[in-house]
Design a protein around this motif. Sequence first.
Motif, mmCIF file in Angstrom:
data_model
loop_
_atom_site.group_PDB
_atom_site.id
_atom_site.type_symbol
_atom_site.label_atom_id
_atom_site.label_comp_id
_atom_site.label_asym_id
_atom_site.label_seq_id
_atom_site.Cartn_x
_atom_site.Cartn_y
_atom_site.Cartn_z
ATOM 1 N N ALA A 105 0.878 -1.126 0.000
ATOM 2 C CA ALA A 105 0.000 0.000 0.000
ATOM 3 C C ALA A 105 0.886 1.136 0.000
ATOM 4 O O ALA A 105 1.987 1.104 0.446
ATOM 5 N N PRO A 106 0.830 1.371 -0.780
ATOM 6 C CA PRO A 106 2.015 2.204 -0.803
ATOM 7 C C PRO A 106 2.848 1.933 0.434
ATOM 8 O O PRO A 106 3.775 1.173 0.350
ATOM 9 N N LEU A 107 2.490 2.436 1.558
ATOM 10 C CA LEU A 107 3.210 2.204 2.809
ATOM 11 C C LEU A 107 2.444 1.150 3.573
ATOM 12 O O LEU A 107 1.272 1.316 3.868
ATOM 13 N N ILE A 108 3.098 0.031 3.938
ATOM 14 C CA ILE A 108 2.412 -1.024 4.677
ATOM 15 C C ILE A 108 2.115 -0.521 6.077
ATOM 16 O O ILE A 108 2.991 -0.067 6.790
ATOM 17 N N VAL A 109 0.873 -0.595 6.480
ATOM 18 C CA VAL A 109 0.483 -0.203 7.824
ATOM 19 C C VAL A 109 0.328 -1.462 8.653
ATOM 20 O O VAL A 109 -0.481 -2.332 8.338
ATOM 21 N N LEU A 110 1.097 -1.573 9.700
ATOM 22 C CA LEU A 110 1.071 -2.764 10.532
ATOM 23 C C LEU A 110 0.076 -2.546 11.660
ATOM 24 O O LEU A 110 0.193 -1.600 12.430
ATOM 25 N N ASN A 111 -0.908 -3.417 11.763
ATOM 26 C CA ASN A 111 -1.869 -3.279 12.840
ATOM 27 C C ASN A 111 -1.556 -4.254 13.968
ATOM 28 O O ASN A 111 -0.645 -5.066 13.889
ATOM 29 N N ALA A 112 -2.336 -4.172 15.036
ATOM 30 C CA ALA A 112 -2.047 -4.978 16.227
ATOM 31 C C ALA A 112 -2.098 -6.462 15.930
ATOM 32 O O ALA A 112 -1.295 -7.245 16.441
ATOM 33 N N GLU A 113 -3.027 -6.874 15.072
ATOM 34 C CA GLU A 113 -3.120 -8.292 14.733
ATOM 35 C C GLU A 113 -1.876 -8.757 13.996
ATOM 36 O O GLU A 113 -1.354 -9.843 14.228
ATOM 37 N N ASP A 114 -1.386 -7.913 13.100
ATOM 38 C CA ASP A 114 -0.221 -8.285 12.302
ATOM 39 C C ASP A 114 1.010 -8.527 13.158
ATOM 40 O O ASP A 114 1.782 -9.442 12.919
ATOM 41 N N ILE A 115 1.233 -7.670 14.155
ATOM 42 C CA ILE A 115 2.491 -7.750 14.888
ATOM 43 C C ILE A 115 2.366 -8.533 16.180
ATOM 44 O O ILE A 115 3.340 -8.688 16.896
ATOM 45 N N ALA A 116 1.177 -9.096 16.454
ATOM 46 C CA ALA A 116 1.016 -9.861 17.687
ATOM 47 C C ALA A 116 2.023 -10.996 17.831
ATOM 48 O O ALA A 116 2.589 -11.185 18.914
ATOM 49 N N PRO A 117 2.280 -11.796 16.774
ATOM 50 C CA PRO A 117 3.268 -12.880 16.942
ATOM 51 C C PRO A 117 4.649 -12.358 17.311
ATOM 52 O O PRO A 117 5.360 -12.962 18.101
ATOM 53 N N LEU B 80 12.351 2.410 8.301
ATOM 54 C CA LEU B 80 12.647 2.389 9.729
ATOM 55 C C LEU B 80 11.387 2.528 10.577
ATOM 56 O O LEU B 80 11.277 1.912 11.640
ATOM 57 N N LEU B 81 10.450 3.329 10.123
ATOM 58 C CA LEU B 81 9.195 3.451 10.864
ATOM 59 C C LEU B 81 8.427 2.136 10.855
ATOM 60 O O LEU B 81 7.808 1.753 11.857
ATOM 61 N N GLU B 82 8.467 1.422 9.751
ATOM 62 C CA GLU B 82 7.830 0.112 9.701
ATOM 63 C C GLU B 82 8.533 -0.864 10.658
ATOM 64 O O GLU B 82 7.891 -1.635 11.364
ATOM 65 N N ASP C 277 15.243 -1.222 1.187
ATOM 66 C CA ASP C 277 14.466 -2.205 0.423
ATOM 67 C C ASP C 277 14.468 -3.552 1.130
ATOM 68 O O ASP C 277 13.426 -4.198 1.292
ATOM 69 N N ALA C 278 15.667 -3.986 1.523
ATOM 70 C CA ALA C 278 15.807 -5.296 2.143
ATOM 71 C C ALA C 278 15.127 -5.343 3.502
ATOM 72 O O ALA C 278 14.314 -6.235 3.782
ATOM 73 N N LEU C 279 15.426 -4.386 4.365
ATOM 74 C CA LEU C 279 14.891 -4.477 5.727
ATOM 75 C C LEU C 279 13.379 -4.307 5.757
ATOM 76 O O LEU C 279 12.692 -4.919 6.572
ATOM 77 N N TRP C 280 12.837 -3.512 4.839
ATOM 78 C CA TRP C 280 11.385 -3.330 4.793
ATOM 79 C C TRP C 280 10.711 -4.634 4.366
ATOM 80 O O TRP C 280 9.698 -5.042 4.922
ATOM 81 N N THR C 281 11.296 -5.296 3.381
ATOM 82 C CA THR C 281 10.739 -6.574 2.934
ATOM 83 C C THR C 281 10.884 -7.640 4.013
ATOM 84 O O THR C 281 9.946 -8.401 4.279
ATOM 85 N N PHE C 282 12.054 -7.700 4.655
ATOM 86 C CA PHE C 282 12.253 -8.668 5.733
ATOM 87 C C PHE C 282 11.264 -8.410 6.874
ATOM 88 O O PHE C 282 10.733 -9.345 7.476
ATOM 89 N N THR C 283 11.012 -7.137 7.176
ATOM 90 C CA THR C 283 10.052 -6.779 8.218
ATOM 91 C C THR C 283 8.659 -7.267 7.870
ATOM 92 O O THR C 283 7.932 -7.802 8.718
ATOM 93 N N ALA C 284 8.269 -7.084 6.611
ATOM 94 C CA ALA C 284 6.940 -7.515 6.184
ATOM 95 C C ALA C 284 6.778 -9.028 6.308
ATOM 96 O O ALA C 284 5.728 -9.524 6.734
ATOM 97 N N VAL C 285 7.817 -9.782 5.930
ATOM 98 C CA VAL C 285 7.748 -11.242 6.062
ATOM 99 C C VAL C 285 7.716 -11.634 7.534
ATOM 100 O O VAL C 285 6.946 -12.517 7.943
ATOM 101 N N MET D 182 11.940 -3.393 -7.013
ATOM 102 C CA MET D 182 10.589 -3.743 -7.434
ATOM 103 C C MET D 182 10.176 -5.126 -6.921
ATOM 104 O O MET D 182 9.006 -5.359 -6.611
ATOM 105 N N ALA D 183 11.137 -6.035 -6.820
ATOM 106 C CA ALA D 183 10.830 -7.360 -6.280
ATOM 107 C C ALA D 183 10.361 -7.240 -4.837
ATOM 108 O O ALA D 183 9.331 -7.816 -4.448
ATOM 109 N N GLY D 184 11.106 -6.484 -4.024
ATOM 110 C CA GLY D 184 10.720 -6.308 -2.636
ATOM 111 C C GLY D 184 9.389 -5.599 -2.503
ATOM 112 O O GLY D 184 8.554 -5.956 -1.649
ATOM 113 N N ALA D 185 9.165 -4.590 -3.322
ATOM 114 C CA ALA D 185 7.902 -3.862 -3.257
ATOM 115 C C ALA D 185 6.729 -4.766 -3.609
ATOM 116 O O ALA D 185 5.641 -4.655 -3.028
#
Length: 553
Positions: free
Chosen positions: A14-26, A535-537, A473-481, A394-397
């Motif tokens: 989304a453009p910017l991934i917004v992490l909600n409480a459910e997403d980061i609970a684990p 970094l905010l993500e 690019d790398a850390l944002w993608t790693f964070t999302a996974v 683009m792969a990470g995005a």
Amino acid sequence: MKPTLTLLTALLLAPLIVLNAEDIAPLKQARASDPTTAFDWKGLNTQAAEECLTPVHPGMPGQTPFWNAYATQFTYAPAFDFPEVARAARYLFEAADLNSGKVYSHEQAKPWAPIIGLWSQMPPSAYQLTVTARAESGEVIRVVGQRVFVRRPAFHGPYTPAAKSYRRCAQAALKNVFDQPYVRKLAEKHTADVADYVHYCYPSKTLAAIIQAMCLHAQVAPADRDEALRIACAAADILIATSSPPDAGLPGFPMTYQGEVAAAKGRGHLIMMNYPLEVALAFMRLHDATRQQKYHSAAVSLMDAYARLQRPDGGWLLLYDWRTGKAIGDHTLIALDFLHIADRLDAQGIGRFMPNCQRTFDAMMKDRVTSFNWNGQFEDVEPKKDYENLAKDMAGAFARYLLGGSRTKSEVLPIAEMIARYIEDQFVLWSPVRVPKEQVKVLRHDYLTGKEVYPMAQEQYSYMRPISGSAADALWTFTAVARTTGNRLWLAKACALGDVMTRTQCPDGELPTYWDDLSIHSTWLNCQVFCAQALLELAIASEVPGPNPKGKP
């Protein structure tokens, strides 16, 4: 309706991934249960070493393309496109260490299969690989292939810790952008002058980044909100005012190049089609912040233009001459931002782009995910033939787009993790690896001078320089996974790169672009903005209530 995955999913293990409480609970649960240390380093290092034996999207003759013909460095066990030979019963793989002279060998049934058995023996170094076909009797039939490459080191923490929190680092970086005289001048001069900042020669790229930065800074620094949004509006107004004229062959497109400096020289007539989409995405964000309809209308107008230009296969060509409207060359666009914008407009009740969006998504799955042709698309590098200039942005995005949507995790996670591993495999270097002097250029180690910082991420095959934006690019993608899976190894990898950003940040908040020599202060503002976003993500994913398990202020 969101684009749906096609049968290609089944073909891939989304453009910017917004992490909600459910997403980061684990992640919160894992970190809260470990209050004395951030990570179980012994366990994670063992896991990282074991996972390096799993190949990244290996090719298979007649079925899956071999994407690594131009690759010279690997963290994960590779597979090479070596041909089978009549009468051959097995194939002997011999890897000669170009530093020590030691030879490692392993036999396997197929020459194109991943070299897992060999990889498990090889320490990080530079190698000459030779593969010979052998008959059942042991007779050598012939050499079927050779490659020179670097076996990169696996992740092995802990690395040097952070100097400050990710959130504080990001906020300081955004404030630094806000404070730049050449950024402030936009609202006073109403022009982006290359004499003020040389990278204004790439107006769409740079001004879109400034819009994103100012909108984000307005959120995290309320005292600066009015001035930040005034600057953002000025940047957007400049892009609109300098767009191609109504009578142009490609009317209403913001400029990719201006002036006669750097890579813009002689290219003012070209539009690289990824950059107007970046502008449209920035306009959408600015509209969200200001509610000024003209920015929303400008974004929709650009989307209409892209919809008209979309080819029957769901894609676009990469370069156009805005004067004539004619395409230049046959390179195809990785149109990721079209997906983001179409989804956002659909959520606002403007659904007419969703058929185009589905065709774009299907084309991405076919032309990029299956083929793994993530060729770089940068305004200052000439487009290359397939696989010759692979990159990771683009792969990470696309991985983050998949994980940030409404699709089931079982559908998208194998693809997203595969992309994350590709980024690490080809572009993240966790620690130094020795390369003989005569092989430095061949193996693309010529940007590593001994002054670089580790861990790092490199940009693209044509420019394997360690860049802050590539680490983002790398850390944002790693964070999302990590967010999706709760896998602490991905979080540890993201933190390791984020920690470097906090340590390299200058006192005034600047995040140096070049990690091969931190004394170089030639900051690409778009990289700094992207780092702040990433970094905010990471801050959201790594912060927990109570004592901070990473020990950061």
